[in-house]
Design a protein around this motif. Sequence first.
Motif, PDB file in Angstrom:
ATOM      1  N   ALA A 287       0.827  -1.206   0.000  1.00  0.00           N
ATOM      2  CA  ALA A 287       0.000   0.000   0.000  1.00  0.00           C
ATOM      3  C   ALA A 287       0.860   1.255   0.000  1.00  0.00           C
ATOM      4  O   ALA A 287       0.540   2.251  -0.668  1.00  0.00           O
ATOM      5  CB  ALA A 287      -0.929  -0.009   1.214  1.00  0.00           C
ATOM      6  N   LYS A 288       1.971   1.229   0.749  1.00  0.00           N
ATOM      7  CA  LYS A 288       2.859   2.395   0.808  1.00  0.00           C
ATOM      8  C   LYS A 288       3.484   2.659  -0.563  1.00  0.00           C
ATOM      9  O   LYS A 288       3.574   3.825  -1.004  1.00  0.00           O
ATOM     10  CB  LYS A 288       3.957   2.149   1.844  1.00  0.00           C
ATOM     11  CG  LYS A 288       4.949   3.296   1.987  1.00  0.00           C
ATOM     12  CD  LYS A 288       4.277   4.566   2.501  1.00  0.00           C
ATOM     13  CE  LYS A 288       5.276   5.606   2.976  1.00  0.00           C
ATOM     14  NZ  LYS A 288       6.240   6.029   1.955  1.00  0.00           N
ATOM     15  N   HIS A 290       2.202   1.826  -3.460  1.00  0.00           N
ATOM     16  CA  HIS A 290       1.131   2.355  -4.315  1.00  0.00           C
ATOM     17  C   HIS A 290       0.876   3.834  -4.015  1.00  0.00           C
ATOM     18  O   HIS A 290       0.665   4.636  -4.942  1.00  0.00           O
ATOM     19  CB  HIS A 290      -0.154   1.553  -4.095  1.00  0.00           C
ATOM     20  CG  HIS A 290      -0.157   0.230  -4.791  1.00  0.00           C
ATOM     21  ND1 HIS A 290      -1.004  -0.800  -4.445  1.00  0.00           N
ATOM     22  CD2 HIS A 290       0.604  -0.236  -5.827  1.00  0.00           C
ATOM     23  CE1 HIS A 290      -0.780  -1.840  -5.237  1.00  0.00           C
ATOM     24  NE2 HIS A 290       0.189  -1.519  -6.080  1.00  0.00           N
ATOM     25  N   PHE A 291       0.894   4.205  -2.734  1.00  0.00           N
ATOM     26  CA  PHE A 291       0.712   5.614  -2.362  1.00  0.00           C
ATOM     27  C   PHE A 291       1.830   6.463  -2.961  1.00  0.00           C
ATOM     28  O   PHE A 291       1.581   7.538  -3.522  1.00  0.00           O
ATOM     29  CB  PHE A 291       0.692   5.748  -0.844  1.00  0.00           C
ATOM     30  CG  PHE A 291       0.656   7.176  -0.368  1.00  0.00           C
ATOM     31  CD1 PHE A 291      -0.542   7.873  -0.293  1.00  0.00           C
ATOM     32  CD2 PHE A 291       1.831   7.830   0.010  1.00  0.00           C
ATOM     33  CE1 PHE A 291      -0.577   9.197   0.141  1.00  0.00           C
ATOM     34  CE2 PHE A 291       1.805   9.144   0.442  1.00  0.00           C
ATOM     35  CZ  PHE A 291       0.593   9.832   0.509  1.00  0.00           C
ATOM     36  N   TYR A 437      -2.901  -4.072   3.977  1.00  0.00           N
ATOM     37  CA  TYR A 437      -3.071  -3.110   2.884  1.00  0.00           C
ATOM     38  C   TYR A 437      -4.142  -2.079   3.228  1.00  0.00           C
ATOM     39  O   TYR A 437      -3.956  -0.869   3.025  1.00  0.00           O
ATOM     40  CB  TYR A 437      -3.440  -3.854   1.597  1.00  0.00           C
ATOM     41  CG  TYR A 437      -3.424  -2.971   0.364  1.00  0.00           C
ATOM     42  CD1 TYR A 437      -2.289  -2.914  -0.426  1.00  0.00           C
ATOM     43  CD2 TYR A 437      -4.527  -2.197  -0.001  1.00  0.00           C
ATOM     44  CE1 TYR A 437      -2.248  -2.117  -1.567  1.00  0.00           C
ATOM     45  CE2 TYR A 437      -4.499  -1.397  -1.124  1.00  0.00           C
ATOM     46  CZ  TYR A 437      -3.359  -1.356  -1.906  1.00  0.00           C
ATOM     47  OH  TYR A 437      -3.324  -0.553  -3.014  1.00  0.00           O
ATOM     48  N   SER A 441      -3.458   1.906   3.670  1.00  0.00           N
ATOM     49  CA  SER A 441      -3.990   2.739   2.584  1.00  0.00           C
ATOM     50  C   SER A 441      -5.220   3.526   2.986  1.00  0.00           C
ATOM     51  O   SER A 441      -5.580   4.503   2.321  1.00  0.00           O
ATOM     52  CB  SER A 441      -4.346   1.861   1.380  1.00  0.00           C
ATOM     53  OG  SER A 441      -5.412   0.976   1.698  1.00  0.00           O
ATOM     54  N   GLN A 443      -8.113   2.340   2.727  1.00  0.00           N
ATOM     55  CA  GLN A 443      -9.183   1.910   1.831  1.00  0.00           C
ATOM     56  C   GLN A 443     -10.019   0.803   2.484  1.00  0.00           C
ATOM     57  O   GLN A 443      -9.483  -0.054   3.185  1.00  0.00           O
ATOM     58  CB  GLN A 443      -8.619   1.371   0.518  1.00  0.00           C
ATOM     59  CG  GLN A 443      -7.944   2.403  -0.351  1.00  0.00           C
ATOM     60  CD  GLN A 443      -7.580   1.803  -1.700  1.00  0.00           C
ATOM     61  OE1 GLN A 443      -8.350   1.064  -2.300  1.00  0.00           O
ATOM     62  NE2 GLN A 443      -6.399   2.136  -2.191  1.00  0.00           N
TER      63      GLN A 443
END
Length: 493
Positions: A287-288, A290-291, A437, A441, A443
């Motif tokens: 997730a990091k 992707h960020f 995740y 994130s 999400q």
Amino acid sequence: MTVNGTSAHALPPYLNEWVARQRWFASKGTVPVLQSIGEWSLPTSVPGVRIRTSLVYDSSAPSEGAGPERTLYQLPLTERTSPLPGAESALINSGTIGSGTIGSGTLDPGTPDAGTGYVYDAPHDPAYTEALLGLMLRGEVSPVADDRQADAAGQCEPGATAHSVTGSRVLRGEQSNTSIIYDLTDAAGLPAAPVICKVFRALHAGENPDVAVQTALARGGSDLVPQPIGNISGHWIDIDDERVSGHLAFAQEFLPGVEDAWRTALTAAEAGTDFSAQARSLGAATAKVHFDLARVMPSLAVTPEISAATITGMRQRYRAAVREVPQLAEHAASVDRIFDRAQTAEWPALQRIHGDYHLGQVLNVPGRGWALVDFEGEPLKPLSERVRPDVALRDVAGMLRSFAYAASTIAMDYADHDPAAIAHWASECRTAFLEGYAAASGQDLLARGALLDAFELDKAVYETVYETRNRPAWLPIPLAAVRALCAAAGPVS
């Protein structure tokens, strides 16, 4: 001789036969007829050595492969007037200079000395490896190689230091590229951190995503990728007679003595050891990254046309897969149901992603944690697709499938292991990864469930085709995933 209008030069038959045996050669089971459309050279101070890299097409490829997507290979060679000690396995050919054996086609060593010449696969030759890294670290341009219509230039990342090379070796086991590991010393002669340089075997016009994505992440401050050292890019004349550019090689920090997450997970699965903590931290690391990718590279808002086109592509891949894997046909109604739900779901913005994400693409670095590598994307996809912003859930789906494969590998290899226990291990990994995740994130992945199901199904369908072609005994693994996803979609009315 021409290749789609581009002037080409025939390579000696022994090179065709050698290339046919290489793991990175795409047309397995055939012997190519290689045509060089360009060359670039590297300077070396080693006596009796010449270094040249040919850019070659296979002119024997079927007519449907003769379009713009025909593979362009990079073929680095060293030509020596005396044999290289200890490099017998890298020797491609030997013969008398001037007899037409070594000097046929584009490989004339161009030396006035009479005698026997030796042609080597260059990544195994220290003259080449030192010259390659030197070009990169010094930021120089390669000298012109005759009139072969190609050139190369090195680029060094800020902060990278020009160390001395004390040794090099080729990393074994790679399929699509050749990676060289360098042992280095600093200016004081003390051991320095090692470097790994990836020589791209298949070339594409445009930025290689492995170089562009990883460099952007590192420059943006990410510590979840190896730090880049530099790269080499080149120009050549493509099959449409246009001058194009692309990446030829990429050097980065080497992390020695580490295992990838695939091996770490397999060890845990075999021993029945809980892996949920590692899976959770891997979810957070994913997730990091992707960020950070959304922060340092362009994103794209999803339109109804984009989502419809994405789902249409999934439907087309499923229909094509049914022709090779007839067992998929019985799930047609459920597959449509999953794709219908995904198309009407809420989609996040598109962004750059890893693109070929699985446990083998993550390193477990002691004292540092997870490090993501190999951002080249799915190697079978055209470059234009691999550099396109995508849904980050595609990476998530890839990792979920990888956990399932790890468990299934143990189940296949160890008949005495309890299948229920192995399935529970995979389920715990899956849950923990999604929790990590989601926490990192912010999400709600439950709200993304319909979309995630579609990407996971698309991946499993791809796997059925791959296993049918390459490992038929493994076909039950992705078929079980398709069956489970379709069953979870509920009955078809």
